[in-house]
Design an enzyme around this catalytic site. Sequence first.
Site, PDB file in Angstrom:
ATOM      1  N   GLY A 155      36.065  -4.698  34.980  1.00 41.11           N
ATOM      2  CA  GLY A 155      36.967  -3.976  34.083  1.00 41.11           C
ATOM      3  C   GLY A 155      37.066  -2.499  34.459  1.00 41.11           C
ATOM      4  O   GLY A 155      36.229  -1.961  35.199  1.00 41.11           O
ATOM      5  N   CYS A 156      38.081  -1.849  33.938  1.00 38.40           N
ATOM      6  CA  CYS A 156      38.347  -0.458  34.332  1.00 38.40           C
ATOM      7  C   CYS A 156      37.250   0.484  33.822  1.00 38.40           C
ATOM      8  O   CYS A 156      36.589   1.167  34.616  1.00 38.40           O
ATOM      9  CB  CYS A 156      39.729  -0.033  33.843  1.00 38.40           C
ATOM     10  SG  CYS A 156      40.049  -0.386  32.102  1.00 38.40           S
ATOM     11  N   TYR A 157      37.044   0.522  32.499  1.00 38.08           N
ATOM     12  CA  TYR A 157      35.996   1.409  31.968  1.00 38.08           C
ATOM     13  C   TYR A 157      34.616   1.037  32.551  1.00 38.08           C
ATOM     14  O   TYR A 157      33.840   1.929  32.919  1.00 38.08           O
ATOM     15  CB  TYR A 157      35.923   1.307  30.446  1.00 38.08           C
ATOM     16  CG  TYR A 157      37.071   1.880  29.640  1.00 38.08           C
ATOM     17  CD1 TYR A 157      37.379   3.240  29.661  1.00 38.08           C
ATOM     18  CD2 TYR A 157      37.817   1.069  28.773  1.00 38.08           C
ATOM     19  CE1 TYR A 157      38.384   3.768  28.873  1.00 38.08           C
ATOM     20  CE2 TYR A 157      38.834   1.583  27.968  1.00 38.08           C
ATOM     21  CZ  TYR A 157      39.110   2.935  28.032  1.00 38.08           C
ATOM     22  OH  TYR A 157      40.107   3.459  27.236  1.00 38.08           O
ATOM     23  N   PRO A 158      34.290  -0.279  32.631  1.00 41.06           N
ATOM     24  CA  PRO A 158      32.978  -0.626  33.204  1.00 41.06           C
ATOM     25  C   PRO A 158      32.812  -0.208  34.659  1.00 41.06           C
ATOM     26  O   PRO A 158      31.715   0.154  35.087  1.00 41.06           O
ATOM     27  CB  PRO A 158      32.924  -2.161  33.053  1.00 41.06           C
ATOM     28  CG  PRO A 158      33.799  -2.455  31.871  1.00 41.06           C
ATOM     29  CD  PRO A 158      34.923  -1.460  31.983  1.00 41.06           C
ATOM     30  N   THR A 159      33.892  -0.246  35.449  1.00 38.25           N
ATOM     31  CA  THR A 159      33.773   0.165  36.850  1.00 38.25           C
ATOM     32  C   THR A 159      33.295   1.615  36.930  1.00 38.25           C
ATOM     33  O   THR A 159      32.400   1.944  37.727  1.00 38.25           O
ATOM     34  CB  THR A 159      35.133   0.005  37.562  1.00 38.25           C
ATOM     35  OG1 THR A 159      35.395  -1.389  37.684  1.00 38.25           O
ATOM     36  CG2 THR A 159      35.148   0.656  38.937  1.00 38.25           C
TER      37      THR A 159
END
Length: 338
Positions: A155-159
């Site tokens: 995911g974007c935030y997790p990356t």
Amino acid sequence: MKNVVIIGASGYSGAELASLIAKHPHFSLKGCYVSEQSLDKNKLLSELYPEHTGLLDTFLLPLTEQALNVISDQADYVCLCTDHKVSVELAPKFLALGKKVFDLSGGYRLANSDDYDNYYGFEHPSPDWLEKAQYGLAEWYAPEIKKAQLIAVAGCYPTAALNALKPLKDANLLSDEPVIINAVSGVTGAGRKANMATHFCEVSLAPYGLFNHRHTPEISQYLEHPVLFTPHLGNFARGILETIYIKLKPNTSAAHVEQAYQVLADEPLIRLKGSVLPSVKGVVKQPYVDIGWQQQGEQLIVVVAIDNLLKGAAGQAIQCMNIVNEQPSYLGLKENNV
Ligand SMILES: NC(=O)C1=CN([C@@H]2O[C@H](COP(=O)(O)OP(=O)(O)OC[C@H]3O[C@@H](n4cnc5c(N)ncnc54)[C@H](OP(=O)(O)O)[C@@H]3O)[C@@H](O)[C@H]2O)C=CC1
Ligand SMILES: CC(=O)N[C@@H](CCC(=O)OP(=O)(O)O)C(=O)O
């Protein structure tokens, strides 16, 4: 050459991915699909994204049963740039055809199927594939990504959060307290479909998803550490900036922190900026993760920035596809300076 098909190509992440594949030296864009009911079916992708005129003069085709047969014959890799609920249903169909599937949604990222009831609001229909799926955080799981048939692109935030935090966790520098992550995303993070809450003129700067955003379990699962994650929607088009508050273990020095980040020092798409703090401006339309930090005693503040549509979605999908194709993961990203 590997033949690639994109499902959900008219969306923000799908169109970004299509443009990267169209320019890639080892991938060929074989088909761009939307839903059978789509208002955009049979339009050219470049009609929706005129900046790609000449590059993406490709018809958006409806994903019919007949289309599945064409994809079965033509594609090596299938990229799902669709909503989680669509992806969880589509992925097993393409996997059964023997295709490598790169899912940009969150549909196969979490180990525990109960988390889908709790955070995604649906019962997971394919727990067997959920178990086999490999998390696609490119810098951290390349050997596993290479062997997998289903890659759940991170995911974007997790990356952003995981690249900023895993070096510290692996070096055993985090105290037991939850890490606090304040994140701001641009409006493309919410997708292309019209919605009052994400209408550009309505957005100022506001938090959402307190305590229950689906990226909370994703980050804590792959960090193996509790987090308090609060996303915000900001009034800019693309980019993510996260400010992360960390209580370090006693006696952690600046040299320990610096040393911990050396694990990422040779990664071509990670830029370690030390005490220089990253900004959204520095990463927009770039494939990089920028990480900076400052420390006072046991308090460490890490700031991390990515482009949500590149490193947070299409760029990382390309990295995963390169890894599966046994090529350097930055191919088609860095040398073009997308
Ligand atoms: N935007 C971002 O920054 C990021 C997005 N992601 C994930 O990527 C996925 C796509 O996101 P995003 O690009 O923002 O979404 P968009 O809403 O912009 O695009 C969704 C795409 O899916 C298509 N679609 C919808 N239903 C179907 C269906 N049944 N069959 C085939 N195609 C369908 C849509 O076209 P139509 O409705 O016309 O058929 C459209 O092309 C999501 O799971 C999202 O969570 C991941 C990281 C970052
Ligand atoms: C601004 C905004 O709405 N962002 C989305 C996250 C982006 C996304 O699509 O999520 P994945 O990375 O998990 O696929 C959200 O909060 O749901």
